[in-house]
Design a protein around this motif. Sequence first.
Motif, PDB file in Angstrom:
ATOM      1  N   GLY A   1     -17.013 103.429  39.417  1.00  0.00           N
ATOM      2  CA  GLY A   1     -16.169 102.474  38.693  1.00  0.00           C
ATOM      3  C   GLY A   1     -16.385 101.020  39.069  1.00  0.00           C
ATOM      4  N   GLU A   2     -17.475 100.732  39.765  1.00  0.00           N
ATOM      5  CA  GLU A   2     -17.703  99.356  40.198  1.00  0.00           C
ATOM      6  C   GLU A   2     -17.736  98.355  39.042  1.00  0.00           C
ATOM      7  OE1 GLU A   2     -19.332 102.107  41.316  1.00  0.00           O
ATOM      8  OE2 GLU A   2     -20.433 101.653  43.157  1.00  0.00           O
ATOM      9  N   PRO A   3     -18.415  98.637  37.917  1.00  0.00           N
ATOM     10  CA  PRO A   3     -18.409  97.648  36.819  1.00  0.00           C
ATOM     11  C   PRO A   3     -17.004  97.354  36.280  1.00  0.00           C
ATOM     12  CG  PRO A   3     -20.207  99.201  36.526  1.00  0.00           C
ATOM     13  CD  PRO A   3     -19.348  99.739  37.641  1.00  0.00           C
ATOM     14  N   LEU A   4     -16.176  98.381  36.163  1.00  0.00           N
ATOM     15  CA  LEU A   4     -14.808  98.160  35.676  1.00  0.00           C
ATOM     16  C   LEU A   4     -13.990  97.360  36.680  1.00  0.00           C
ATOM     17  CD1 LEU A   4     -14.028 101.669  34.127  1.00  0.00           C
ATOM     18  CD2 LEU A   4     -14.542  99.532  32.921  1.00  0.00           C
ATOM     19  N   GLN A   5     -14.172  97.643  37.958  1.00  0.00           N
ATOM     20  CA  GLN A   5     -13.442  96.895  38.984  1.00  0.00           C
ATOM     21  C   GLN A   5     -13.879  95.434  39.011  1.00  0.00           C
ATOM     22  OE1 GLN A   5     -14.514  99.446  42.288  1.00  0.00           O
ATOM     23  NE2 GLN A   5     -12.420 100.238  42.414  1.00  0.00           N
ATOM     24  N   LEU A   6     -15.172  95.206  38.900  1.00  0.00           N
ATOM     25  CA  LEU A   6     -15.667  93.829  38.910  1.00  0.00           C
ATOM     26  C   LEU A   6     -15.178  93.066  37.683  1.00  0.00           C
ATOM     27  CD1 LEU A   6     -17.310  91.662  40.322  1.00  0.00           C
ATOM     28  CD2 LEU A   6     -19.354  92.561  39.177  1.00  0.00           C
ATOM     29  N   ALA A   7     -15.223  93.690  36.533  1.00  0.00           N
ATOM     30  CA  ALA A   7     -14.709  93.045  35.313  1.00  0.00           C
ATOM     31  C   ALA A   7     -13.228  92.717  35.465  1.00  0.00           C
ATOM     32  CB  ALA A   7     -14.947  93.942  34.100  1.00  0.00           C
ATOM     33  N   ALA A   8     -12.482  93.606  36.102  1.00  0.00           N
ATOM     34  CA  ALA A   8     -11.052  93.377  36.319  1.00  0.00           C
ATOM     35  C   ALA A   8     -10.819  92.143  37.187  1.00  0.00           C
ATOM     36  CB  ALA A   8     -10.408  94.612  36.947  1.00  0.00           C
TER      37      ALA A   8
ATOM     38  N   TYR B   1     -21.134  92.654  49.792  1.00  0.00           N
ATOM     39  CA  TYR B   1     -20.701  93.856  49.069  1.00  0.00           C
ATOM     40  C   TYR B   1     -21.851  94.512  48.317  1.00  0.00           C
ATOM     41  CZ  TYR B   1     -15.733  93.056  50.048  1.00  0.00           C
ATOM     42  OH  TYR B   1     -14.516  92.916  50.657  1.00  0.00           O
ATOM     43  N   GLY B   2     -23.000  93.856  48.235  1.00  0.00           N
ATOM     44  CA  GLY B   2     -24.228  94.467  47.761  1.00  0.00           C
ATOM     45  C   GLY B   2     -24.367  94.741  46.279  1.00  0.00           C
ATOM     46  N   TYR B   3     -23.520  94.155  45.451  1.00  0.00           N
ATOM     47  CA  TYR B   3     -23.629  94.400  44.008  1.00  0.00           C
ATOM     48  C   TYR B   3     -24.957  93.811  43.523  1.00  0.00           C
ATOM     49  CZ  TYR B   3     -21.213  95.754  39.695  1.00  0.00           C
ATOM     50  OH  TYR B   3     -20.802  96.397  38.555  1.00  0.00           O
ATOM     51  N   PRO B   4     -25.746  94.552  42.770  1.00  0.00           N
ATOM     52  CA  PRO B   4     -27.010  94.003  42.267  1.00  0.00           C
ATOM     53  C   PRO B   4     -26.749  92.779  41.390  1.00  0.00           C
ATOM     54  CG  PRO B   4     -26.925  96.372  41.930  1.00  0.00           C
ATOM     55  CD  PRO B   4     -25.557  95.946  42.375  1.00  0.00           C
ATOM     56  N   ILE B   5     -27.455  91.705  41.684  1.00  0.00           N
ATOM     57  CA  ILE B   5     -27.179  90.414  41.040  1.00  0.00           C
ATOM     58  C   ILE B   5     -27.298  90.464  39.518  1.00  0.00           C
ATOM     59  CG2 ILE B   5     -27.999  88.036  40.862  1.00  0.00           C
ATOM     60  CD1 ILE B   5     -28.461  88.235  43.954  1.00  0.00           C
ATOM     61  N   PRO B   6     -28.374  91.015  38.934  1.00  0.00           N
ATOM     62  CA  PRO B   6     -28.433  91.039  37.464  1.00  0.00           C
ATOM     63  C   PRO B   6     -27.271  91.817  36.834  1.00  0.00           C
ATOM     64  CG  PRO B   6     -30.595  91.474  38.392  1.00  0.00           C
ATOM     65  CD  PRO B   6     -29.623  91.518  39.532  1.00  0.00           C
ATOM     66  N   ALA B   7     -26.912  92.925  37.439  1.00  0.00           N
ATOM     67  CA  ALA B   7     -25.797  93.727  36.910  1.00  0.00           C
ATOM     68  C   ALA B   7     -24.477  92.982  37.053  1.00  0.00           C
ATOM     69  CB  ALA B   7     -25.736  95.080  37.625  1.00  0.00           C
ATOM     70  N   ALA B   8     -24.290  92.291  38.180  1.00  0.00           N
ATOM     71  CA  ALA B   8     -23.056  91.528  38.388  1.00  0.00           C
ATOM     72  C   ALA B   8     -22.949  90.378  37.393  1.00  0.00           C
ATOM     73  CB  ALA B   8     -23.007  91.001  39.825  1.00  0.00           C
ATOM     74  N   CYS B   9     -24.073  89.736  37.100  1.00  0.00           N
ATOM     75  CA  CYS B   9     -24.065  88.641  36.117  1.00  0.00           C
ATOM     76  C   CYS B   9     -23.690  89.161  34.738  1.00  0.00           C
ATOM     77  CB  CYS B   9     -25.422  87.954  36.087  1.00  0.00           C
ATOM     78  SG  CYS B   9     -25.795  87.001  37.580  1.00  0.00           S
ATOM     79  N   GLU B  10     -24.217  90.316  34.373  1.00  0.00           N
ATOM     80  CA  GLU B  10     -23.884  90.930  33.082  1.00  0.00           C
ATOM     81  C   GLU B  10     -22.393  91.222  32.993  1.00  0.00           C
ATOM     82  OE1 GLU B  10     -23.926  92.297  29.362  1.00  0.00           O
ATOM     83  OE2 GLU B  10     -25.691  91.438  30.314  1.00  0.00           O
ATOM     84  N   VAL B  11     -21.836  91.798  34.047  1.00  0.00           N
ATOM     85  CA  VAL B  11     -20.403  92.109  34.054  1.00  0.00           C
ATOM     86  C   VAL B  11     -19.585  90.826  33.969  1.00  0.00           C
ATOM     87  CG1 VAL B  11     -18.494  93.046  35.442  1.00  0.00           C
ATOM     88  CG2 VAL B  11     -20.647  94.312  35.271  1.00  0.00           C
ATOM     89  N   ALA B  12     -19.957  89.817  34.744  1.00  0.00           N
ATOM     90  CA  ALA B  12     -19.191  88.561  34.768  1.00  0.00           C
ATOM     91  C   ALA B  12     -19.161  87.905  33.396  1.00  0.00           C
ATOM     92  CB  ALA B  12     -19.797  87.606  35.802  1.00  0.00           C
TER      93      ALA B  12
ATOM     94  N   ILE C   1     -15.815  87.620  30.993  1.00  0.00           N
ATOM     95  CA  ILE C   1     -15.285  86.305  30.630  1.00  0.00           C
ATOM     96  C   ILE C   1     -15.287  86.136  29.107  1.00  0.00           C
ATOM     97  CG2 ILE C   1     -15.740  83.816  30.769  1.00  0.00           C
ATOM     98  CD1 ILE C   1     -16.816  84.444  33.674  1.00  0.00           C
ATOM     99  N   ASN C   2     -16.374  86.520  28.456  1.00  0.00           N
ATOM    100  CA  ASN C   2     -16.414  86.442  26.987  1.00  0.00           C
ATOM    101  C   ASN C   2     -15.337  87.313  26.360  1.00  0.00           C
ATOM    102  OD1 ASN C   2     -18.490  84.588  26.806  1.00  0.00           O
ATOM    103  ND2 ASN C   2     -20.089  86.123  26.546  1.00  0.00           N
ATOM    104  N   SER C   3     -15.163  88.517  26.875  1.00  0.00           N
ATOM    105  CA  SER C   3     -14.137  89.424  26.337  1.00  0.00           C
ATOM    106  C   SER C   3     -12.750  88.824  26.486  1.00  0.00           C
ATOM    107  CB  SER C   3     -14.183  90.781  27.042  1.00  0.00           C
ATOM    108  OG  SER C   3     -15.364  91.454  26.717  1.00  0.00           O
ATOM    109  N   TYR C   4     -12.495  88.198  27.625  1.00  0.00           N
ATOM    110  CA  TYR C   4     -11.192  87.582  27.834  1.00  0.00           C
ATOM    111  C   TYR C   4     -10.908  86.542  26.755  1.00  0.00           C
ATOM    112  CZ  TYR C   4      -7.199  85.264  29.822  1.00  0.00           C
ATOM    113  OH  TYR C   4      -5.938  84.740  29.987  1.00  0.00           O
ATOM    114  N   PHE C   5     -11.889  85.683  26.489  1.00  0.00           N
ATOM    115  CA  PHE C   5     -11.662  84.636  25.495  1.00  0.00           C
ATOM    116  C   PHE C   5     -11.665  85.172  24.072  1.00  0.00           C
ATOM    117  CE2 PHE C   5     -12.823  82.066  29.206  1.00  0.00           C
ATOM    118  CZ  PHE C   5     -11.688  81.273  29.231  1.00  0.00           C
TER     119      PHE C   5
END
Length: 181
Positions: A48-55, A82-93, A97-101
Motif C-alpha cells: 500500500g505504499e503508493p496509496l499511503q504516499l498519495a495520502a 525511507y527508500g521510495y524509488p524516486i521515479p515512482a514517488a514523483c509519479e505518485v506526487a 496533487i493533480n487529483s486534489y485540484f
Amino acid sequence: AAGPMLLEECRGLGGCETGDAKITGAHDLPSRHIIHTVGPVWRGGKRGEPLQLAACYRRSLELAEARDLTTVAFPAISCGVYGYPIPAACEVAVSAINSYFDEHPNSGISEVLLVCFEAEVSSALERTLAIHERPPGLRERIAGGMLGLLAGDAVGVPAEFKNRSHFVAHPVRDMTGFGTH
C-alpha cells in the motif's frame, strides 16, 4: 532552525500515522506553518505504499486549504532514508496533487512548489511533470510565444512609431539600436 518551540508544539500533537499530516506554527522559520507528514517506508510497493504516499500529499493540501494557505512546498516525501524509488514517488506526487485540484477546482491554494534537493529527484520530477502537463505542450507554447515576443520586439524597435511611407525609402534590414532601446 525553527527553534525549541516547534518541538514543544509537536509533542502535543500525539504523533502522526503514515499517510496522515498535522500542522504546526513555523516558529523561527520564515513561513506561517509547517505541515508534518509521515511517508511510507518502501517495502517493494505491495504493502500500500503508493496509496499511503498519495495520502500524504492529499492530507497536507487539505490542511493547507483549511488554514487558507495559498502556497505549499513539498520535498520528495519518502525518497530519502525511507527508500521510495524516486521515479515512482514523483509519479505518485504529481498524480496526487493533480487529483486534489481536480476534486477542488476552487481551491485557494495558488502555488505548489516541489522542492528538489538532488539532481536525480529534479530530473525525475521534470520528466513526470512533462508527462502530466496540462494541457500537453503548454510549456513549449509558452516558450515559443515568449521567443516570438522577444524577437518581434527586438526587430520591431527601429520601426516603431514610423509611417509605412518611411520604410519605402528606408527598409529595415537588420537589428539596429534605436534611441534608448
